[in-house]
Design a protein around this motif. Structure first.
Motif, PDB file in Angstrom:
ATOM      1  N   PHE A  27       0.566   0.952   3.553  1.00 30.99           N
ATOM      2  CA  PHE A  27       1.288   1.056   4.826  1.00 30.99           C
ATOM      3  C   PHE A  27       1.488   2.489   5.298  1.00 30.99           C
ATOM      4  N   GLY A  28       0.760   3.436   4.690  1.00 28.92           N
ATOM      5  CA  GLY A  28       0.820   4.812   5.163  1.00 28.92           C
ATOM      6  C   GLY A  28       2.127   5.515   4.879  1.00 28.92           C
ATOM      7  N   GLY A  29       2.752   5.176   3.758  1.00 30.66           N
ATOM      8  CA  GLY A  29       3.981   5.862   3.374  1.00 30.66           C
ATOM      9  C   GLY A  29       3.690   7.267   2.882  1.00 30.66           C
TER      10      GLY A  29
ATOM     11  N   MET B 247      12.792   1.991  -0.403  1.00 34.41           N
ATOM     12  CA  MET B 247      11.424   1.536  -0.692  1.00 34.41           C
ATOM     13  C   MET B 247      11.268   0.042  -0.419  1.00 34.41           C
ATOM     14  N   TYR B 248      12.287  -0.743  -0.739  1.00 37.53           N
ATOM     15  CA  TYR B 248      12.181  -2.167  -0.443  1.00 37.53           C
ATOM     16  C   TYR B 248      12.100  -2.388   1.063  1.00 37.53           C
ATOM     17  N   GLY B 249      12.894  -1.681   1.839  1.00 33.21           N
ATOM     18  CA  GLY B 249      12.846  -1.820   3.297  1.00 33.21           C
ATOM     19  C   GLY B 249      11.473  -1.500   3.857  1.00 33.21           C
ATOM     20  N   ARG B 250      10.853  -0.440   3.356  1.00 34.55           N
ATOM     21  CA  ARG B 250       9.507  -0.076   3.822  1.00 34.55           C
ATOM     22  C   ARG B 250       8.476  -1.129   3.425  1.00 34.55           C
ATOM     23  N   TRP B 251       8.587  -1.617   2.186  1.00 35.56           N
ATOM     24  CA  TRP B 251       7.664  -2.654   1.724  1.00 35.56           C
ATOM     25  C   TRP B 251       7.796  -3.912   2.573  1.00 35.56           C
ATOM     26  N   HIS B 252       9.014  -4.373   2.753  1.00 32.00           N
ATOM     27  CA  HIS B 252       9.256  -5.610   3.491  1.00 32.00           C
ATOM     28  C   HIS B 252       8.739  -5.508   4.932  1.00 32.00           C
ATOM     29  N   ALA B 253       9.017  -4.408   5.597  1.00 33.84           N
ATOM     30  CA  ALA B 253       8.543  -4.227   6.975  1.00 33.84           C
ATOM     31  C   ALA B 253       7.017  -4.215   7.033  1.00 33.84           C
ATOM     32  N   GLY B 254       6.386  -3.561   6.059  1.00 35.52           N
ATOM     33  CA  GLY B 254       4.926  -3.515   6.041  1.00 35.52           C
ATOM     34  C   GLY B 254       4.301  -4.884   5.846  1.00 35.52           C
ATOM     35  N   VAL B 255       4.849  -5.668   4.931  1.00 35.12           N
ATOM     36  CA  VAL B 255       4.305  -7.004   4.673  1.00 35.12           C
ATOM     37  C   VAL B 255       4.450  -7.886   5.905  1.00 35.12           C
ATOM     38  N   ARG B 256       5.602  -7.860   6.540  1.00 36.99           N
ATOM     39  CA  ARG B 256       5.843  -8.730   7.704  1.00 36.99           C
ATOM     40  C   ARG B 256       4.888  -8.427   8.861  1.00 36.99           C
ATOM     41  N   ALA B 257       4.391  -7.206   8.929  1.00 40.55           N
ATOM     42  CA  ALA B 257       3.535  -6.806  10.048  1.00 40.55           C
ATOM     43  C   ALA B 257       2.057  -7.136   9.841  1.00 40.55           C
ATOM     44  N   LEU B 258       1.682  -7.665   8.673  1.00 37.28           N
ATOM     45  CA  LEU B 258       0.271  -7.928   8.396  1.00 37.28           C
ATOM     46  C   LEU B 258      -0.237  -9.155   9.147  1.00 37.28           C
ATOM     47  N   SER B 259      -1.490  -9.096   9.549  1.00 39.98           N
ATOM     48  CA  SER B 259      -2.148 -10.237  10.182  1.00 39.98           C
ATOM     49  C   SER B 259      -2.827 -11.099   9.121  1.00 39.98           C
TER      50      SER B 259
END
Length: 197
Positions: free
Chosen positions: A96-98, A122-134
Motif C-alpha cells: 500500500f505504499g507505506g 499500523m493496523y489502521g493503515r493495513w485495514h484502510a489498504g485492504v478495504r480499498a482493493l478491487s
C-alpha cells in the motif's frame, strides 16, 4: 459487501470485539513480564543476551537467524513488536505504499503505551489498504514486495497472524494477572472460574 470488505471485516470484527479491548490498560510491567527464564523481549540497547538484536533506537528486539529450536518464549513486548513490524508494517509498505520499513532500523517501543500507538497506527493503515482493493487486486500477486501469492492469500495470512499472536498476548495477560492464584486484573482480563484455595 465487496470481497475486500469481507476480508477486512473478518479481522476488523476480531480487532474491535476481541483483540484490541484485551490490550486496554496494558502496563509496562506486563509488557516486559518474563514468565520463564530465557525469554526473548525488547530490551535497552546493549543489554540483550540473544544471539542477535535489531532496532535503531534505544530499544532492540531479541532474535536469531536461523531461529533456535525450540523457539524461546517471548514477552508481550516482543509479540507486539513482531505484529507491528513483521506482520503489518512490512506489508503496508509492500502493498500500500507505506513508509520504508526495515526491522533493523525500526524504533521499537520502550513502553506499553508507545507500542499500542504503533500498533493502532499500523493496523489502521493495513485495514484502510485492504478495504480499498478491487477484485482484480485480490486475484493477482501484489505489484510490489517479495511475495508472489495472490493478494487475497496474503490478506488471509495477515488475518491469521494477528488472530493467533493476539491470542498469545491475551493468554500472557491472563497468566500475569492470575499468578499464584492472584485476583483477576482489569476488566476482561482473567475472566473465568475462581481458583480453588
Amino acid at each position: 459487501m465487496t470481497r475486500s470488505e469481507r476480508l477486512a471485516e473478518q479481522l476488523d470484527w476480531h480487532w474491535h470485539k476481541s483483540l484490541r479491548p484485551r490490550l486496554d490498560g496494558l502496563t509496562d510491567e506486563e509488557y516486559f513480564w518474563e514468565p520463564v527464564r530465557g525469554c526473548w523481549s525488547i530490551r535497552p540497547r546493549g543489554t540483550s543476551t540473544a544471539p542477535m538484536s535489531e532496532g535503531s533506537g534505544e530499544w532492540t528486539l531479541d532474535y536469531a537467524f536461523p531461529g533456535p529450536v525450540p523457539a524461546p518464549v517471548t514477552t508481550i513486548a516482543w509479540r507486539l513488536g513482531h505484529i507491528i513490524v513483521s506482520c503489518l508494517a512490512y506489508r503496508v509498505e509492500w502493498y500500500f505504499g507505506g513508509r520504508d520499513v526495515d526491522a533493523g532500523a525500526f524504533a521499537y517501543a520502550g513502553t506499553a503505551d508507545e507500542a499500542l500507538k504503533q500498533l493502532d497506527e499500523m493496523y489502521g493503515r493495513w485495514h484502510a489498504g485492504v478495504r480499498a482493493l478491487s477484485d482484480a487486486d485480490l486475484d493477482n500477486p501484489p505489484a510490489t514486495g517479495p511475495e508472489r501469492f495472490p493478494m487475497e492469500n496474503r490478506i488471509l495470512h495477515v488475518n491469521r497472524e494477528l488472530i493467533h499472536h493476539g491470542a498469545e498476548i491475551s493468554l500472557l495477560r491472563d497468566l500475569y494477572h492470575w499468578q499464584d492464584g492472584a485476583v483477576a486484573g482489569p476488566p476482561g482480563i482473567g475472566a473465568g472460574p475462581t481458583p480453588r484455595t
